[in-house]
Scaffold this active site. Sequence first.
Site, PDB file in Angstrom:
ATOM      1  CB  SER A 102       8.694  -5.147   7.997  1.00  0.00           C
ATOM      2  OG  SER A 102       8.849  -3.780   8.290  1.00  0.00           O
ATOM      3  CG  ASP A 124       2.764   0.505   6.207  1.00  0.00           C
ATOM      4  OD1 ASP A 124       3.016   1.004   7.313  1.00  0.00           O
ATOM      5  OD2 ASP A 124       3.439  -0.419   5.699  1.00  0.00           O
ATOM      6  CG  HIS A 143       3.955  -2.226   8.675  1.00  0.00           C
ATOM      7  ND1 HIS A 143       4.476  -2.165   7.403  1.00  0.00           N
ATOM      8  CD2 HIS A 143       4.933  -2.780   9.439  1.00  0.00           C
ATOM      9  CE1 HIS A 143       5.703  -2.642   7.403  1.00  0.00           C
ATOM     10  NE2 HIS A 143       6.008  -3.035   8.626  1.00  0.00           N
TER      11      HIS A 143
END
Length: 316
Positions: free
Chosen positions: A108, A228, A283
Site C-alpha cells: 500500500s 480494490d 486491497h
Amino acid sequence: MVVLALALLASAAVVRATPIEKSQKQLPLVIWHGLGDTYDSEGITSVGELANETNPGTFVHSVYLDEDPSSDRSASFFGLVNTQLATVCDQLASIPELAGGFNAIGFSQGGQFLRGYVERCNNPPVRTLLTFGAQHNGIADFLGECKPTDFVCKSASSLLRSSKWTPWVQNKVVPAQYFRDPEDLGPYLEKSAFLADINNERDGERNETYRENLAGLERFVMIMFDEDLTVVPKESAWFAEVNRTSGEITLLENRDIYKEDWIGLKSLGTKGKLEYLTIPGRHMELSDEGLKALFKTYLGPGGRLNTEDQHSGGEL
C-alpha cells in the site's frame, strides 16, 4: 484498515519471462508496511518468513519509524513523509547486510514510499521493487475503514476530508501528502508536501536524480488488486489517471509523466523492466501461493526478467 491480510485465494502466478543470463547470489529483502500496520505485525512477519522459505538465505528487514509498534503504527497516519523518508534512508544505510543492494516490497502506501527512497537516496541501491496496491498516482478519496475505537485512524480521516490543503495537514497527516484529484490539480501542484515532488510533476522543477535513480532499477513490478475499494482509484497502483466524473482511464504510457520520462518510467518500460500485474480480490488480500510465486519469479537468486510487451500485465 489496510493491514496486510494473508487470505487464502486459490490462484497461481503466470508470468512469461526469460532468465537473466548472469546468476546472482540471494539478495536481502526490505519490506515497508502500509497504513495502519506495524513493522512487526503478524502479517508482515509472515511475509518475511515466506520469503525466506521460498528463497532460503534471504535476509529480511522490515522498515520501522519507531521501534515501539504502537508508535510505528501512529507514524503511518501522522508525520511528515519527507522526514520519515530521510530517517529510513539513514536506517537502511546503517545495515551492513544491505550494503551490496537489496530487493524491496512496498505494501500500500509503503510502495510509493519505497519508490521515494529509490528516487531520493538509493544508497544502498534497490534492485527489484515490487509494490502492492500502492498509490503511485495518489488518492482522490480516503475510504479506509476505521474501527469505532480507532481514534488515530478516525482523526486522520477527518482531517484529510476537511482540511487536506492546509499547511498543518500537509505536514502532519500522511495520506494527505499523497492526495491527488486529477480534476483539481491546482492546489495539489502548489501545496502537495510529498507526491507532487517524487512524481516530478511541477513545471520547471524536474529533478534529474529522481529519473536516473528509478531508471536504474533492474525491475519495477506494480501490482493492482482488481477489487480494490480502499485505494481510489485502484488504477493508481499502475500510475493510471482516472477521471472520476467520466470514468475515463488514461493509461500510464499515454501520460506525460511517461512520455516525457519525468521519473524514469519510460526508460524502464522501453527496456522491458516495467511490469503490470493484477491480483484478484480486495486491497491487501494476498495468498501464500501467490506470494511464493512472486518471490520465486522476481526475488530468487537468478531473477527473471520479462522482455515482452508489459502493458497487458499478468494475473496472480
